[in-house]
Design a protein around this motif. Structure first.
Motif, PDB file in Angstrom:
ATOM      1  N   UNK A 120      25.607  73.888 -22.530  1.00  0.00           N
ATOM      2  CA  UNK A 120      25.245  72.602 -21.954  1.00  0.00           C
ATOM      3  C   UNK A 120      23.667  72.367 -22.330  1.00  0.00           C
ATOM      4  N   UNK A 121      23.091  73.209 -23.155  1.00  0.00           N
ATOM      5  CA  UNK A 121      21.791  73.114 -23.324  1.00  0.00           C
ATOM      6  C   UNK A 121      20.926  73.801 -22.190  1.00  0.00           C
ATOM      7  N   UNK A 122      19.604  73.701 -22.625  1.00  0.00           N
ATOM      8  CA  UNK A 122      18.565  74.523 -22.045  1.00  0.00           C
ATOM      9  C   UNK A 122      18.360  73.857 -20.720  1.00  0.00           C
ATOM     10  N   UNK A 123      18.145  72.124 -20.595  1.00  0.00           N
ATOM     11  CA  UNK A 123      17.810  71.534 -19.307  1.00  0.00           C
ATOM     12  C   UNK A 123      18.980  71.550 -18.157  1.00  0.00           C
ATOM     13  N   UNK A 124      20.243  71.855 -18.617  1.00  0.00           N
ATOM     14  CA  UNK A 124      21.028  71.896 -17.781  1.00  0.00           C
ATOM     15  C   UNK A 124      21.659  73.270 -17.214  1.00  0.00           C
ATOM     16  N   UNK A 125      21.271  74.240 -18.012  1.00  0.00           N
ATOM     17  CA  UNK A 125      21.258  75.513 -17.522  1.00  0.00           C
ATOM     18  C   UNK A 125      20.173  75.738 -16.307  1.00  0.00           C
ATOM     19  N   UNK A 126      20.988  76.227 -15.304  1.00  0.00           N
ATOM     20  CA  UNK A 126      20.284  76.661 -14.047  1.00  0.00           C
ATOM     21  C   UNK A 126      20.798  78.228 -13.773  1.00  0.00           C
ATOM     22  N   UNK A 127      19.683  78.725 -12.684  1.00  0.00           N
ATOM     23  CA  UNK A 127      19.853  79.822 -12.229  1.00  0.00           C
ATOM     24  C   UNK A 127      21.025  80.167 -11.325  1.00  0.00           C
ATOM     25  N   UNK A 128      21.653  78.998 -10.574  1.00  0.00           N
ATOM     26  CA  UNK A 128      22.864  78.994 -10.097  1.00  0.00           C
ATOM     27  C   UNK A 128      23.999  78.898 -10.865  1.00  0.00           C
ATOM     28  N   UNK A 129      23.813  78.127 -11.910  1.00  0.00           N
ATOM     29  CA  UNK A 129      25.041  78.442 -12.911  1.00  0.00           C
ATOM     30  C   UNK A 129      25.088  79.692 -13.551  1.00  0.00           C
ATOM     31  N   UNK A 130      23.852  80.254 -13.928  1.00  0.00           N
ATOM     32  CA  UNK A 130      23.997  81.601 -14.625  1.00  0.00           C
ATOM     33  C   UNK A 130      24.554  82.731 -13.422  1.00  0.00           C
ATOM     34  N   UNK A 131      24.257  82.513 -12.342  1.00  0.00           N
ATOM     35  CA  UNK A 131      24.713  83.380 -11.275  1.00  0.00           C
ATOM     36  C   UNK A 131      26.092  83.336 -11.050  1.00  0.00           C
ATOM     37  N   UNK A 132      26.595  82.084 -11.108  1.00  0.00           N
ATOM     38  CA  UNK A 132      27.946  81.875 -10.741  1.00  0.00           C
ATOM     39  C   UNK A 132      28.910  82.434 -11.920  1.00  0.00           C
ATOM     40  N   UNK A 133      28.467  81.870 -13.089  1.00  0.00           N
ATOM     41  CA  UNK A 133      29.407  82.620 -14.325  1.00  0.00           C
ATOM     42  C   UNK A 133      29.300  84.193 -14.321  1.00  0.00           C
ATOM     43  N   UNK A 134      28.032  84.888 -14.273  1.00  0.00           N
ATOM     44  CA  UNK A 134      28.002  86.231 -14.038  1.00  0.00           C
ATOM     45  C   UNK A 134      28.564  86.709 -12.733  1.00  0.00           C
ATOM     46  N   UNK A 135      28.976  86.260 -11.699  1.00  0.00           N
ATOM     47  CA  UNK A 135      29.690  86.741 -10.835  1.00  0.00           C
ATOM     48  C   UNK A 135      28.600  87.431  -9.875  1.00  0.00           C
ATOM     49  N   UNK A 136      27.340  87.030  -9.935  1.00  0.00           N
ATOM     50  CA  UNK A 136      26.401  87.702  -8.890  1.00  0.00           C
ATOM     51  C   UNK A 136      25.720  86.530  -7.955  1.00  0.00           C
ATOM     52  N   UNK A 137      25.010  87.277  -7.068  1.00  0.00           N
ATOM     53  CA  UNK A 137      24.298  85.964  -6.260  1.00  0.00           C
ATOM     54  C   UNK A 137      22.996  85.754  -7.059  1.00  0.00           C
ATOM     55  N   UNK A 138      22.434  84.571  -6.569  1.00  0.00           N
ATOM     56  CA  UNK A 138      21.096  84.194  -7.202  1.00  0.00           C
ATOM     57  C   UNK A 138      19.990  85.053  -6.832  1.00  0.00           C
ATOM     58  N   UNK A 139      20.117  85.675  -5.695  1.00  0.00           N
ATOM     59  CA  UNK A 139      18.975  86.329  -5.435  1.00  0.00           C
ATOM     60  C   UNK A 139      18.875  87.637  -6.428  1.00  0.00           C
TER      61      UNK A 139
END
Length: 220
Positions: free
Chosen positions: A35-54
């Protein structure tokens, strides 16, 4: 006689943390490529990794930090897979061979899909986003370029490079053309291409100038 209660081993938090870190690295690189750098978010990374954003914020302060660390890790693992020692330029005493070996490994990385997709996304973002660009240069580019500087200085000390040559400028003779061709897709990149860059950089492209006349022969 009372039955003894079985004792369960304590969970290995180190192993769990490493699994989470690896999952975050993979998620970050996948997302920035998709999705590119601008659309990459911490929330998106956390969701895909299966971890909490905290969990992510406990280790990193921003998505830029996550992506840079993930990219460095990818580069290191790619180098080891190729049999190269990461974060080094070899010093076998043969400068041309050493430079060619490192640039060939760089070509292999740039042509590998798992490396090319996120690296293009990060490089493109660095052009339009000053903060991301500065992070890219400081954390990824400059440390790599310093390795070339150190190797060229060692070659100077060994008498293989002229004393007056500035290593930081000299390395651009073979690094910059490769980067430009890859980024702008102006032509194919290959081992033969980078070998040629090294040969041209070390030996020049002009013919040798004529020897000066011996003293006493001028105007003879």
């Amino acid at each position: 006689m009372a039955a003894q209660k079985s004792v369960q081993p304590a969970p290995d938090t180190t192993r769990r943390s490493e699994r989470s870190r690896r999952a975050i690295y993979a998620a970050a690189l996948e997302l920035v490529g998709e999705v590119g750098y601008p659309k990459t978010t911490i929330e998106g990374i956390a969701a895909r990794a299966g971890v909490g954003k905290q969990t992510i914020y406990r280790w990193w302060s921003s998505k830029a930090d996550v992506l840079m660390e993930a990219f460095l890790d990818l580069a290191e693992r790619t180098a080891r897979t190729a049999g190269q020692e990461p974060h080094t330029v070899p010093d076998t005493g043969d400068l041309a061979a050493d430079l060619k070996a490192v640039l060939r490994a760089t070509v292999d990385e740039l042509l590998a899909a798992r490396f090319e997709v996120p690296s293009r996304a990060l490089a493109a973002e660095g052009v339009v986003n000053e903060q991301a660009g500065r992070a890219f240069v400081a954390k990824l580019l400059e440390p790599s370029l310093q390795l070339y500087v150190d190797r060229l200085r060692a070659a100077q000390d060994a008498g293989h490079v002229r004393p007056g040559v500035d290593p930081r400028i000299a390395l651009e003779l073979f690094v910059s053309p490769l980067a430009q061709r890859w980024l702008q897709r102006t032509g194919p990149i290959s081992h033969a291409y980078t070998d040629t860059l090294v040969d041209y950089a070390l030996h020049g492209i002009g013919t040798c100038p004529p020897a000066p006349p011996e003293r006493g022969t001028v105007g003879a």
